[in-house]
Design a protein around this motif. Structure first.
Motif, PDB file in Angstrom:
ATOM      1  N   GLU A  50       0.531  -0.902   0.208  1.00  0.00           N
ATOM      2  CA  GLU A  50       0.291   0.042   0.371  1.00  0.00           C
ATOM      3  C   GLU A  50       0.791   0.963   0.128  1.00  0.00           C
ATOM      4  O   GLU A  50       2.154   1.273   0.234  1.00  0.00           O
ATOM      5  CB  GLU A  50      -1.071  -0.084   1.348  1.00  0.00           C
ATOM      6  CG  GLU A  50      -2.592  -1.159   1.028  1.00  0.00           C
ATOM      7  CD  GLU A  50      -2.775  -0.900   0.369  1.00  0.00           C
ATOM      8  OE1 GLU A  50      -3.441   0.404  -0.075  1.00  0.00           O
ATOM      9  OE2 GLU A  50      -3.596  -1.787  -0.515  1.00  0.00           O
ATOM     10  N   PRO A  51       0.187   2.136  -0.286  1.00  0.00           N
ATOM     11  CA  PRO A  51       1.009   3.659  -0.992  1.00  0.00           C
ATOM     12  C   PRO A  51       1.314   4.030   0.623  1.00  0.00           C
ATOM     13  O   PRO A  51       1.292   5.356   1.413  1.00  0.00           O
ATOM     14  CB  PRO A  51       0.355   4.473  -1.662  1.00  0.00           C
ATOM     15  CG  PRO A  51      -1.306   3.801  -1.079  1.00  0.00           C
ATOM     16  CD  PRO A  51      -1.336   2.875  -0.933  1.00  0.00           C
ATOM     17  N   THR A  52       2.316   3.534   1.795  1.00  0.00           N
ATOM     18  CA  THR A  52       3.080   4.399   3.136  1.00  0.00           C
ATOM     19  C   THR A  52       3.936   3.547   3.409  1.00  0.00           C
ATOM     20  O   THR A  52       4.317   2.158   2.991  1.00  0.00           O
ATOM     21  CB  THR A  52       1.477   3.407   3.957  1.00  0.00           C
ATOM     22  OG1 THR A  52       1.863   4.426   5.210  1.00  0.00           O
ATOM     23  CG2 THR A  52       0.688   2.137   4.031  1.00  0.00           C
ATOM     24  N   THR A  53       4.767   4.097   3.868  1.00  0.00           N
ATOM     25  CA  THR A  53       5.932   3.955   4.255  1.00  0.00           C
ATOM     26  C   THR A  53       5.666   2.528   5.973  1.00  0.00           C
ATOM     27  O   THR A  53       6.386   2.075   6.295  1.00  0.00           O
ATOM     28  CB  THR A  53       6.499   4.713   5.450  1.00  0.00           C
ATOM     29  OG1 THR A  53       6.413   4.866   6.396  1.00  0.00           O
ATOM     30  CG2 THR A  53       7.362   5.931   4.230  1.00  0.00           C
ATOM     31  N   GLN A  54       4.271   2.230   6.483  1.00  0.00           N
ATOM     32  CA  GLN A  54       4.301   1.405   7.245  1.00  0.00           C
ATOM     33  C   GLN A  54       3.634  -0.379   6.499  1.00  0.00           C
ATOM     34  O   GLN A  54       3.232  -0.920   7.187  1.00  0.00           O
ATOM     35  CB  GLN A  54       3.249   1.917   7.977  1.00  0.00           C
ATOM     36  CG  GLN A  54       3.451   2.800   9.301  1.00  0.00           C
ATOM     37  CD  GLN A  54       3.850   4.031   9.181  1.00  0.00           C
ATOM     38  OE1 GLN A  54       3.130   4.702   8.564  1.00  0.00           O
ATOM     39  NE2 GLN A  54       5.546   5.030   9.022  1.00  0.00           N
ATOM     40  N   SER A  55       3.626  -0.251   5.033  1.00  0.00           N
ATOM     41  CA  SER A  55       3.184  -0.950   4.819  1.00  0.00           C
ATOM     42  C   SER A  55       3.890  -1.905   4.242  1.00  0.00           C
ATOM     43  O   SER A  55       4.525  -2.067   4.168  1.00  0.00           O
ATOM     44  CB  SER A  55       2.314  -0.283   3.643  1.00  0.00           C
ATOM     45  OG  SER A  55       1.903  -1.727   2.737  1.00  0.00           O
ATOM     46  N   ALA A  56       3.126  -3.474   4.296  1.00  0.00           N
ATOM     47  CA  ALA A  56       3.904  -4.365   4.349  1.00  0.00           C
ATOM     48  C   ALA A  56       5.098  -4.145   3.092  1.00  0.00           C
ATOM     49  O   ALA A  56       4.636  -3.619   2.022  1.00  0.00           O
ATOM     50  CB  ALA A  56       3.488  -5.780   4.561  1.00  0.00           C
ATOM     51  N   ALA A  57       6.527  -4.134   3.503  1.00  0.00           N
ATOM     52  CA  ALA A  57       7.555  -4.354   2.204  1.00  0.00           C
ATOM     53  C   ALA A  57       7.233  -5.554   1.377  1.00  0.00           C
ATOM     54  O   ALA A  57       7.565  -7.214   1.857  1.00  0.00           O
ATOM     55  CB  ALA A  57       8.782  -4.323   2.776  1.00  0.00           C
ATOM     56  N   LEU A  58       7.440  -6.206   0.032  1.00  0.00           N
ATOM     57  CA  LEU A  58       7.025  -6.158  -1.036  1.00  0.00           C
ATOM     58  C   LEU A  58       8.593  -7.779  -1.910  1.00  0.00           C
ATOM     59  O   LEU A  58       8.160  -8.327  -2.377  1.00  0.00           O
ATOM     60  CB  LEU A  58       6.510  -6.724  -2.270  1.00  0.00           C
ATOM     61  CG  LEU A  58       4.763  -6.317  -1.418  1.00  0.00           C
ATOM     62  CD1 LEU A  58       3.059  -5.470  -2.204  1.00  0.00           C
ATOM     63  CD2 LEU A  58       3.877  -7.076  -0.684  1.00  0.00           C
TER      64      LEU A  58
END
Length: 113
Positions: A50-58
């Protein structure tokens, strides 16, 4: 500040005609039927769900990898590739990995920085 960021408009050429692309808040995103821009990454960049730094890194897209850009979203401030920003790009890389990256790490004229 979000209102100013939402007012930014980028232009991409597709199929010989100009098409305007407007970054929007994440709760108002729309899916594009085709790419709205492209360009290489300026550094290795984290691909997120998702477009946020807290989102899971893929994963990580290596420096210089070309990506297709499908949409943009304004969400929170970040500092990456030596710049501050709040615009995220929904991209697909050459290997087919899909996710969100920070705008400041992609060289493209199709989306404002």
């Amino acid at each position: 500040m979000a209102a100013v960021a939402c007012a930014l408009i980028g232009t991409a050429l597709t199929g010989g005609s100009a098409m305007a692309s407007t970054p929007v808040p994440t709760d108002v995103r729309t899916v594009q039927s085709g790419p709205t821009g492209h360009g290489p990454t300026l550094e290795a960049v984290t691909l997120r769900a998702e477009p946020t730094t807290q989102s899971a890194a893929l994963g990580v897209i290596p420096k210089g990898s070309k990506v297709l850009i499908y949409e943009g979203a304004v969400h929170g401030m970040y500092k990456a590739c030596g710049k501050r920003g709040n615009l995220w790009l929904h991209v697909v890389d050459r290997m087919g990995a899909e996710g969100w990256v920070v705008r400041t790490c992609v060289k493209t004229n199709a989306w404002p920085s």
